[in-house]
Design an enzyme around this catalytic site. Structure first.
Site, PDB file in Angstrom:
ATOM      1  N   HIS A   1       5.567   7.734  -7.006  1.00 56.46           N
ATOM      2  CA  HIS A   1       4.832   6.499  -6.722  1.00 56.46           C
ATOM      3  C   HIS A   1       3.468   6.866  -6.137  1.00 56.46           C
ATOM      4  CE1 HIS A   1       3.624   2.692  -5.328  1.00 56.46           C
ATOM      5  NE2 HIS A   1       3.926   2.890  -4.061  1.00 56.46           N
ATOM      6  N   ASN A  46      -2.706   1.802  -5.304  1.00 57.64           N
ATOM      7  CA  ASN A  46      -1.249   1.621  -5.334  1.00 57.64           C
ATOM      8  C   ASN A  46      -0.935   0.345  -6.125  1.00 57.64           C
ATOM      9  OD1 ASN A  46       1.395   0.889  -4.748  1.00 57.64           O
ATOM     10  ND2 ASN A  46       1.273   1.447  -2.585  1.00 57.64           N
ATOM     11  N   CYS A  85       7.794  -1.288  -4.383  1.00 58.16           N
ATOM     12  CA  CYS A  85       7.202  -0.121  -5.073  1.00 58.16           C
ATOM     13  C   CYS A  85       8.263   0.797  -5.667  1.00 58.16           C
ATOM     14  CB  CYS A  85       6.302   0.649  -4.117  1.00 58.16           C
ATOM     15  SG  CYS A  85       4.994  -0.359  -3.427  1.00 58.16           S
TER      16      CYS A  85
HETATM   17  N1  COA Z   1     -11.775   1.983   6.966  1.00 60.31           N
HETATM   18  C1  COA Z   1     -12.172   2.547   8.128  1.00 60.31           C
HETATM   19  N2  COA Z   1     -11.375   2.668   9.201  1.00 60.31           N
HETATM   20  C2  COA Z   1     -10.112   2.233   9.063  1.00 60.31           C
HETATM   21  C3  COA Z   1      -9.640   1.642   7.893  1.00 60.31           C
HETATM   22  C4  COA Z   1     -10.533   1.529   6.819  1.00 60.31           C
HETATM   23  N3  COA Z   1     -10.166   0.985   5.628  1.00 60.31           N
HETATM   24  N4  COA Z   1      -8.333   1.307   8.049  1.00 60.31           N
HETATM   25  C5  COA Z   1      -8.000   1.685   9.307  1.00 60.31           C
HETATM   26  N5  COA Z   1      -9.073   2.222   9.923  1.00 60.31           N
HETATM   27  C6  COA Z   1      -9.176   2.764  11.271  1.00 60.31           C
HETATM   28  C7  COA Z   1      -8.120   2.227  12.214  1.00 60.31           C
HETATM   29  O1  COA Z   1      -8.513   0.974  12.746  1.00 60.31           O
HETATM   30  C8  COA Z   1      -8.076   3.315  13.255  1.00 60.31           C
HETATM   31  O2  COA Z   1      -9.138   3.111  14.133  1.00 60.31           O
HETATM   32  P1  COA Z   1      -8.979   3.437  15.706  1.00 60.31           P
HETATM   33  O3  COA Z   1      -8.648   4.906  15.776  1.00 60.31           O
HETATM   34  O4  COA Z   1     -10.302   3.087  16.254  1.00 60.31           O
HETATM   35  O5  COA Z   1      -7.849   2.564  16.165  1.00 60.31           O
HETATM   36  C9  COA Z   1      -8.344   4.581  12.458  1.00 60.31           C
HETATM   37  O6  COA Z   1      -8.957   4.156  11.236  1.00 60.31           O
HETATM   38  C10 COA Z   1      -7.118   5.386  12.170  1.00 60.31           C
HETATM   39  O7  COA Z   1      -6.137   4.505  11.681  1.00 60.31           O
HETATM   40  P2  COA Z   1      -4.721   5.029  11.234  1.00 60.31           P
HETATM   41  O8  COA Z   1      -3.867   3.853  10.894  1.00 60.31           O
HETATM   42  O9  COA Z   1      -4.212   6.032  12.242  1.00 60.31           O
HETATM   43  O10 COA Z   1      -5.123   5.827   9.904  1.00 60.31           O
HETATM   44  P3  COA Z   1      -4.199   6.675   8.990  1.00 60.31           P
HETATM   45  O11 COA Z   1      -4.756   8.030   8.864  1.00 60.31           O
HETATM   46  O12 COA Z   1      -2.756   6.521   9.347  1.00 60.31           O
HETATM   47  O13 COA Z   1      -4.417   5.971   7.576  1.00 60.31           O
HETATM   48  C11 COA Z   1      -3.314   4.514   6.050  1.00 60.31           C
HETATM   49  C12 COA Z   1      -4.031   4.625   7.391  1.00 60.31           C
HETATM   50  C13 COA Z   1      -2.911   3.061   5.857  1.00 60.31           C
HETATM   51  C14 COA Z   1      -4.289   4.945   4.954  1.00 60.31           C
HETATM   52  C15 COA Z   1      -2.076   5.447   6.071  1.00 60.31           C
HETATM   53  O14 COA Z   1      -1.320   5.232   7.232  1.00 60.31           O
HETATM   54  C16 COA Z   1      -1.200   5.243   4.879  1.00 60.31           C
HETATM   55  O15 COA Z   1      -1.604   5.427   3.750  1.00 60.31           O
HETATM   56  N6  COA Z   1       0.095   4.898   5.107  1.00 60.31           N
HETATM   57  C17 COA Z   1       1.016   4.660   4.035  1.00 60.31           C
HETATM   58  C18 COA Z   1       0.797   3.290   3.482  1.00 60.31           C
HETATM   59  C19 COA Z   1       1.430   3.090   2.145  1.00 60.31           C
HETATM   60  O16 COA Z   1       1.479   3.982   1.350  1.00 60.31           O
HETATM   61  N7  COA Z   1       1.909   1.875   1.907  1.00 60.31           N
HETATM   62  C20 COA Z   1       2.494   1.484   0.683  1.00 60.31           C
HETATM   63  C21 COA Z   1       3.840   2.048   0.556  1.00 60.31           C
HETATM   64  S1  COA Z   1       4.619   1.557  -0.900  1.00 60.31           S
END
Ligand code: COA
Length: 320
Positions: free
Chosen positions: A247, A277, A111
């Site tokens: 980004h 993304n 990215c």
């Molecule tokens: N829909 C519903 N629930 C979801 C889900 C979805 N699409 N994806 C994950 N969950 C759930 C998880 O299983 C977790 O459940 P639990 O509490 O029962 O275990 C809960 O939601 C919280 O998950 P968590 O990973 O703590 O959520 P978060 O707030 O960190 O959001 C992302 C997850 C991936 C959206 C976030 O971490 C993120 O955007 N990170 C950066 C990723 C990124 O930008 N990557 C590319 C970089 S170039």
């Protein structure tokens, strides 16, 4: 002498997949995805591929620059989702735009790829090795994500963005690039071919895996650090920048970077609600949308920044 962006273009596939569409086959909801990421939909490739999208964005950037394709003496294609191993994407873009002589190569910095490509173009132009460079970021993320993994697939989309960068008196003022390979396993995806006649390397990750929380923490720490380094090099302060084109990974990451820099969110344009993304394509797609809406005025100070697998990061400060 430095490097100015003289033309921009982008292309996104027509096919759109909404959050509700994803909820048809994943245990997720539109509300969850919007709240945690800011994403409402994404454009998804249904057969064109990375090269064709890159060529369309490039043709638009060349038309916008008002130059002949033959004037380009280097093409850098930033992608981690090339259609083919050989030949490289840049050479196939070269064929499509109608240039038959320039140097062409691909660059994979995930990215951060577009910003790496632009900074590399600047190095070529500054050294005198090139005058006019086409930099294109193009990705078909939809073919490497696991559509059963709700924590990653909901984030990504497909598309391409391109710029023409050329030697000029005003333009790029400072650049930053870096990587920390020790954290390479936070976002990973194996190559498709892992064996030859004599042996095989075990396939660990046939599709992209990602530790979302670790990526989030990395981005909100590293992006402001890189931007401060960029500003220090140019002797500028964060509030002197008119547009922060980051980004487009997650709206909460962008808001956190804005807060850490002490700059109002209005200076951080966001279009991830429509595209998700798109990896190396996200920064040039947003740049092109702003350019075509005439939101960028000559003399505006623009910061672009990317981060992603590697873990890589890159940033560029320029006068528009
Ligand atoms: N829909 C519903 N629930 C979801 C889900 C979805 N699409 N994806 C994950 N969950 C759930 C998880 O299983 C977790 O459940 P639990 O509490 O029962 O275990 C809960 O939601 C919280 O998950 P968590 O990973 O703590 O959520 P978060 O707030 O960190 O959001 C992302 C997850 C991936 C959206 C976030 O971490 C993120 O955007 N990170 C950066 C990723 C990124 O930008 N990557 C590319 C970089 S170039």
């Amino acid at each position: 002498m430095t490097t100015r962006i003289i033309g921009t273009g982008h292309y996104a596939p027509e096919h759109v997949v909404t959050n509700d569409d994803l909820a048809q086959f994943l245990d997720t909801s539109d509300a969850w995805i919007r709240e945690r990421t800011g994403i409402h939909m994404r454009h998804i490739d249904i057969g064109e591929g990375t090269t064709a999208m890159a060529a369309k964005a490039s043709i638009r950037a060349i038309e916008n620059a008002g130059i002949s394709p033959e004037a380009i003496d280097l093409i850098i294609a930033a992608t981690s989702t090339a259609d083919e191993v050989l030949p490289n994407t840049a050479s196939m873009v070269q064929k499509e735009i109608g240039n038959s002589h320039c140097a062409c190569y691909d660059l994979n910095a995930a990215c951060s790829g577009f910003v790496y490509g632009l900074n590399t173009a600047h190095a070529f132009i500054k050294s005198g090795m090139a005058d006019t460079v086409l930099v294109v970021g193009s990705e078909t993320m939809s073919k490497i994500v696991d559509w059963n993994d709700r924590s990653t697939c909901i984030l990504f989309g497909d598309g391409a963005g391109a710029v023409v960068a050329a030697r000029d008196e005003e333009g790029i003022e400072s650049v930053v690039m870096g990587s920390d390979g020790r954290s390479g396993d936070i976002i990973a995806c194996d190559a498709r071919t892992m064996e030859n006649k004599w042996g095989a390397r075990p396939v660990k990750n046939p599709f992209m895996i990602m530790n979302g929380q670790e990526v989030f923490k990395f981005a909100v720490r590293k992006v402001p650090e890189a931007i401060h380094e960029l500003l220090d090099q140019a002797g500028m302060k964060a509030d002197q920048i008119d547009h922060y084109i980051l980004h487009q990974a997650n709206e909460r990451i962008i808001a956190s970077v804005a807060k850490r820099l002490g700059v109002p969110m209005e200076r951080f344009p966001v279009n991830l609600f429509e595209y998700g993304n798109t990896s190396a394509a996200s920064v040039p797609i947003l740049l092109d949308e702003m350019n075509r809406r005439q939101l960028l005025k000559r003399g505006d100070k623009v910061v672009m920044a990317g981060f992603g697998a590697g873990l890589t990061w890159g940033a560029t400060l320029l006068t528009w």
